[in-house]
Design a protein around this motif. Structure first.
Motif, PDB file in Angstrom:
ATOM      1  N   TRP A   1       0.832  -1.205   0.000  1.00 42.41           N
ATOM      2  CA  TRP A   1       0.000   0.000   0.000  1.00 42.41           C
ATOM      3  C   TRP A   1       0.867   1.257   0.000  1.00 42.41           C
ATOM      4  O   TRP A   1       0.658   2.172  -0.791  1.00 42.41           O
ATOM      5  CB  TRP A   1      -0.932  -0.029   1.210  1.00 42.41           C
TER       6      TRP A   1
ATOM      7  N   CYS B   1       2.659   1.745  -3.330  1.00 44.31           N
ATOM      8  CA  CYS B   1       1.772   2.355  -4.330  1.00 44.31           C
ATOM      9  C   CYS B   1       1.645   3.859  -4.089  1.00 44.31           C
ATOM     10  O   CYS B   1       1.598   4.640  -5.047  1.00 44.31           O
ATOM     11  CB  CYS B   1       0.395   1.697  -4.306  1.00 44.31           C
ATOM     12  N   LYS B   2       1.592   4.274  -2.832  1.00 45.10           N
ATOM     13  CA  LYS B   2       1.527   5.704  -2.507  1.00 45.10           C
ATOM     14  C   LYS B   2       2.793   6.417  -2.980  1.00 45.10           C
ATOM     15  O   LYS B   2       2.730   7.509  -3.538  1.00 45.10           O
ATOM     16  CB  LYS B   2       1.356   5.934  -0.997  1.00 45.10           C
TER      17      LYS B   2
ATOM     18  N   CYS C   1      -5.501  -3.324   1.035  1.00 47.15           N
ATOM     19  CA  CYS C   1      -5.250  -1.963   0.555  1.00 47.15           C
ATOM     20  C   CYS C   1      -6.533  -1.141   0.523  1.00 47.15           C
ATOM     21  O   CYS C   1      -6.512   0.059   0.827  1.00 47.15           O
ATOM     22  CB  CYS C   1      -4.566  -1.990  -0.813  1.00 47.15           C
ATOM     23  N   GLN C   2      -7.636  -1.763   0.198  1.00 47.02           N
ATOM     24  CA  GLN C   2      -8.919  -1.054   0.261  1.00 47.02           C
ATOM     25  C   GLN C   2      -9.221  -0.642   1.703  1.00 47.02           C
ATOM     26  O   GLN C   2      -9.697   0.476   1.957  1.00 47.02           O
ATOM     27  CB  GLN C   2     -10.043  -1.933  -0.296  1.00 47.02           C
TER      28      GLN C   2
ATOM     29  N   ASP D   1      -6.965   2.232   2.617  1.00 46.44           N
ATOM     30  CA  ASP D   1      -7.477   3.462   1.997  1.00 46.44           C
ATOM     31  C   ASP D   1      -8.602   4.064   2.836  1.00 46.44           C
ATOM     32  O   ASP D   1      -8.612   5.269   3.096  1.00 46.44           O
ATOM     33  CB  ASP D   1      -8.002   3.185   0.579  1.00 46.44           C
ATOM     34  N   ARG D   2      -9.536   3.219   3.254  1.00 47.58           N
ATOM     35  CA  ARG D   2     -10.660   3.708   4.066  1.00 47.58           C
ATOM     36  C   ARG D   2     -10.178   4.285   5.392  1.00 47.58           C
ATOM     37  O   ARG D   2     -10.627   5.346   5.829  1.00 47.58           O
ATOM     38  CB  ARG D   2     -11.672   2.583   4.326  1.00 47.58           C
TER      39      ARG D   2
ATOM     40  N   SER E   1      -7.151   5.427   6.190  1.00 46.97           N
ATOM     41  CA  SER E   1      -6.368   6.661   6.034  1.00 46.97           C
ATOM     42  C   SER E   1      -7.275   7.838   5.689  1.00 46.97           C
ATOM     43  O   SER E   1      -6.976   8.968   6.076  1.00 46.97           O
ATOM     44  CB  SER E   1      -5.260   6.491   4.997  1.00 46.97           C
ATOM     45  N   ALA E   2      -8.381   7.579   5.013  1.00 51.51           N
ATOM     46  CA  ALA E   2      -9.337   8.650   4.697  1.00 51.51           C
ATOM     47  C   ALA E   2      -9.980   9.217   5.960  1.00 51.51           C
ATOM     48  O   ALA E   2     -10.464  10.348   5.952  1.00 51.51           O
ATOM     49  CB  ALA E   2     -10.412   8.136   3.739  1.00 51.51           C
TER      50      ALA E   2
END
Length: 172
Positions: free
Chosen positions: A118, A121-122, A143-144, A147-148, A150-151
């Motif tokens: 993850w 990719c960033k 990774c999904q 993403d959630r 970190s949001a």
């Protein structure tokens, strides 16, 4: 092997895995130089092996984009290791205690490898070869989840890791 060494040396002049990883994780690398030892014996065996806290061996003759992604990935593992290792052990115990019919003991390993993918990719600003090719780690799902999380404002890798596993286990 010398040709690959030259390719990698040229690439490394233009990229700093250390600075990239420090920027995205907020962690500081304080173990001096990081070393890669190329070797021939990994063609049919393990391609990446940690020798100590700042040295990794790698089979020399791999697809270059994959090899570069894994260089970054492995460095990220080393950088995050001190903060993640205690949680790995805690999560292994936790998954054993769930009494699930499914074997969930792989989740702590999978989450750590996925976290490195993850962040990779960033750093790259796109899907990297480790993300696309990391075996049975369930990278896409983790990774999904990352993403959630970190949001919501979570930035610490250890917190992402711990909460990521807990979210993943809820979905299993």
């Amino acid at each position: 092997m010398e040709e690959r060494q030259n390719q990698l040396s040229q690439h490394m002049k233009d990229h700093s895995f250390v600075k990239d990883w420090e920027r995205v994780t907020g962690y500081t690398w304080n173990r001096g130089d990081y070393h890669w030892l190329l070797y021939r014996a990994g063609a049919k065996g393990p391609s990446y092996n940690n020798l100590n806290e700042n040295t990794n061996t790698v089979y020399y003759n791999q697809f270059l984009d994959y090899q570069l992604a894994m260089f970054s990935h492995e460095f990220g593992i080393f950088l995050m290791q001190d903060s993640i290792d205690p949680i790995v052990e805690e999560m292994k115990e936790y998954t054993r205690s769930l009494g699930s019919k499914k074997n969930l003991t792989y989740a702590p390993w999978s989450a750590f490898e996925s976290l490195a993918c993850w962040y990779n990719c960033k750093i790259a600003g796109k899907e990297t070869e480790d993300y696309r090719n990391f075996g049975n780690a369930d990278v896409k799902t983790f990774c999904q989840i990352f993403d959630r999380l970190s949001a919501t404002g979570i930035t610490d890798p250890a917190e992402l890791y711990r909460k990521g596993i807990m979210e993943y286990l809820k979905e299993q």
